[in-house]
Design an enzyme around this catalytic site. Structure first.
Site, short mmCIF file in Angstrom:
data_model
loop_
_atom_site.label_atom_id
_atom_site.label_comp_id
_atom_site.label_asym_id
_atom_site.label_seq_id
_atom_site.Cartn_x
_atom_site.Cartn_y
_atom_site.Cartn_z
CB ALA A 77 -0.99 -0.08 1.12
CB SER A 78 0.30 4.70 1.20
OG SER A 78 -1.09 4.75 0.36
CB THR A 79 4.41 1.17 3.57
OG1 THR A 79 4.20 0.20 3.00
CG2 THR A 79 3.22 1.22 4.60
CB VAL A 80 6.19 1.21 -1.53
CG1 VAL A 80 6.55 -0.10 -0.57
CG2 VAL A 80 4.87 0.87 -1.93
#
Length: 631
Positions: free
Chosen positions: A329-332
């Site tokens: 998800a948005s962690t990357v």
């Protein structure tokens, strides 16, 4: 008419006798020569070999098991020890009626029929004069009962030995692992490796985690006792002893207090926490919940217990830190933004208008942002701080899947991290070629948009996310994660080597600053998605929240965590590091099927975990610095 008696020819008879005597003498001499030759062969030519064979019939080598090496945490706390126990063994040769004896023992001690079945299996692989274990780890009550009645059971004895024990039970199972009884697969593998002789006296072998990865070092070297035996093979007396060499002790990077905190924070959730030292790659905490008690496996887990682990819907056997493959998800988004800056697709000043959705020209579908009304004008810093999906839809479409896949692979996605346990999966970094090979289909633009926000086919483990986040914190330095801190062999401490992968070098190093500043704002700016979790912290930090979809939603379908089935709820994710200006540690939190997202569920867990780390290490460091200054 009367016949005349023939006169005997003495000379002829003498000649015949002489010939026969000569033949007899020749035969006798030949036999004696043959006997003498054979005696010479046995007594002289083959003396050494036959002497050795004769000694083998008289002298036997009895293997002696080495003491297994101990396992400590970084502060010297014992995580795996060798505990003395008593077992009840049976020597079948000395028992008059084996079945009757076993029946009487069962009535006396109350053990189950499963114990008798296991004894029968053990009996088949032992000679009758050898001790065969009946009961392992006898309780104090049973020990007292048997001791009082032992005189009634000739051939049944109490034996003392050491077994592996894990004092922290399920807190460390997925990291430390466990030992269990040697099975046929282990025997076959040890034969192939030429190590089987070293396990002649061992009952157990490392099966998981550190216990398995460093089995050779922990096990030690088998010893031998030379004993004289009678013609029935029973020991009569000990002639000599070659003591076994104990295994080396192992020191891990883990801090048991931080590990306790991680497990406490995860509670009843299915999830994982990884806390890693940015400089050394040392894993300070690696929690995966739910877990299970490794002590169950040491003496052989029951069928009922093992079935409960296999069939549990919570999958306790899974090490979620290294085997849990989640959409990142948005962690990357920090890494993807870094690629956009490096590629020139965007600059730090590039802005787009976000109305809350994005469209691909010629495609009749809208790709929604998590914020329905949009973020307005957004640049790369705002896109990371507020986790704007629309900005990433636009940027990823311009970058294309090929560039994204190649660049993310440099951060370790799609590959095992190299952590020193065997239980690790590479997860998946998708590419155009991968999809063609896997499904026989081309890559579509819409899939590129999904990969741009860490969804679609892309999966990553928490350990991979920790490595990738630490690379950003270290501005390109790529440290391999490790559990081993050092070893102790004969009192000498040896530190484990810090290993590195190829660093990530940027054309413009200032791009690191842009990304790290945005991650700092995630935690510390009023608009950051983790601002509530890190409000009033005693230290600076940087991070990125993420909410990973488990099930895709339709274009007009609304998501409601309270109404949807638990297994379809989103995963709450958070990655970050602290302090923001001088990163010491990286943290990753992954909580499955949560009622909230990364900012509301995972980030508060990370905050409390970092609080614990800060109180244990940073304050201590400051105290030491003040102490040195005073002196």
């Amino acid at each position: 008419m009367r016949q005349r008696t023939t006169i005997r020819d003495h000379e002829a008879e003498s000649a015949i006798f002489a010939r026969r005597a000569m033949v007899a003498i020749v035969i006798v001499v030949a036999v004696f020569v043959l006997l003498a030759s054979n005696m010479f062969h046995l007594q002289v030519s083959e003396h050494n070999e036959l002497q050795t064979r004769s000694n083998d019939n008289r002298i036997k080598l009895v293997p002696l098991a080495p003491n297994r090496g101990l396992i400590y945490d970084r502060n010297g706390v014992l995580l795996a020890e060798n505990k003395p126990i008593y077992s009840i063994d049976v020597t079948p040769e000395e028992v008059n009626d084996l079945n009757a004896t076993l029946s009487q023992l069962q009535s006396l001690l109350g053990f189950s029929d499963d114990v008798l079945q296991q004894f029968e299996q053990n009996l088949k692989s032992q000679r009758r004069f050898n001790n065969v274990p009946l009961l392992d780890n006898v309780s104090e009550t049973d020990l007292a009962i048997f001791a009082a009645h032992q005189h009634k059971f000739p051939g049944v004895s109490l034996e003392a030995r050491l077994i592996r024990s894990y004092p922290y039970a399920d807190l460390l199972t997925h990291a430390v692992g466990y030992v269990a009884k040697i099975n046929q697969q282990d025997v076959n593998r040890l034969k192939e490796q030429g190590e089987l002789a070293n396990y002649a006296a061992s009952r157990t072998i490392g099966k998981l985690g550190i216990e398995k990865y460093y089995e050779k070092q922990l096990h030690g070297t088998v010893g031998f006792q030379s004993v004289e035996v009678n013609n029935r093979g029973r020991a009569v007396r000990t002639l000599s002893t070659e003591a076994p060499e104990p295994g080396i002790d192992v020191i891990l990077e883990l801090d048991i207090e931080l590990q306790k905190k991680a497990v406490e924070l995860l509670g009843e959730n299915r999830g994982s926490i990884v806390l890693m030292d940015n400089e050394t790659g040392g894993i300070l905490a690696m929690a995966s919940t739910p877990s299970y008690n490794p002590n169950w496996f040491v003496n052989g887990i029951s069928v009922k217990q093992y079935r409960s682990l296999l069939t549990s819907k919570n999958s306790p056997l899974l090490n979620r830190a290294t085997q849990g493959a989640y959409p990142p998800a948005s962690t990357v988004k920090p890494q993807i933004a870094l690629l956009g800056l490096e590629d020139g697709t965007i600059t730090k000043d590039t802005r787009i208008w976000d109305p809350g959705w994005f469209e691909i020209k010629g495609v009749d579908r809208r790709y929604r942002d998590w914020l329905a009304w949009g973020h307005g004008w957004v640049d790369v810093t705002t896109a990371i701080t507020e986790s704007c999906d629309t900005f990433y839809y636009d940027m990823s479409l311009k970058l294309g899947i090929d560039k994204m896949s190649d660049f993310m692979t440099k951060f370790g996605f799609g590959e095992i991290t190299g952590l020193d346990i065997h239980e690790e999966v590479p997860a998946l970094m998708p590419s155009r070629g991968w999809k063609r090979a896997r499904f026989g289909q081309p890559w579509y633009a819409g899939e590129t948009l999904s990969v741009g926000i860490g969804q679609s086919y892309w999966t990553a483990t928490p350990m991979q996310l920790a490595v990738a986040t630490a690379i950003v914190a270290n501005e390109g330095e790529y440290v391999i994660p490790r559990l081993l801190r050092g070893t102790i062999d004969e009192g000498q401490v040896s530190e484990a080597l810090i290993t590195h992968n190829k660093p990530i070098e940027l054309n413009n190093t200032s791009n690191w600053t842009v990304i790290k500043n945005a991650m700092k704002m995630v935690n510390m700016d009023d608009t950051g998605t983790a601002r509530s979790a890190f409000k009033d912290a005693e230290y600076s930090s940087a991070g990125k929240t993420g909410t990973a979809q488990v099930r895709s939603l339709g274009e007009d379908e609304e998501y409601n965590a309270e109404e949807i089935a638990e297994r379809y709820r989103d995963n709450a994710m958070y990655v970050g590091y602290a302090p923001a200006t001088d990163p010491k540690v990286t943290i990753v939190v992954a909580i499955e099927n949560s009622l909230g997202g990364g900012g509301s569920v995972a980030a508060p867990v990370a905050r409390r975990m970092l609080d614990e780390w800060h109180s244990r290490y940073m304050i201590n460091d400051n105290d030491q610095a003040n102490h040195n200054a005073d002196n």
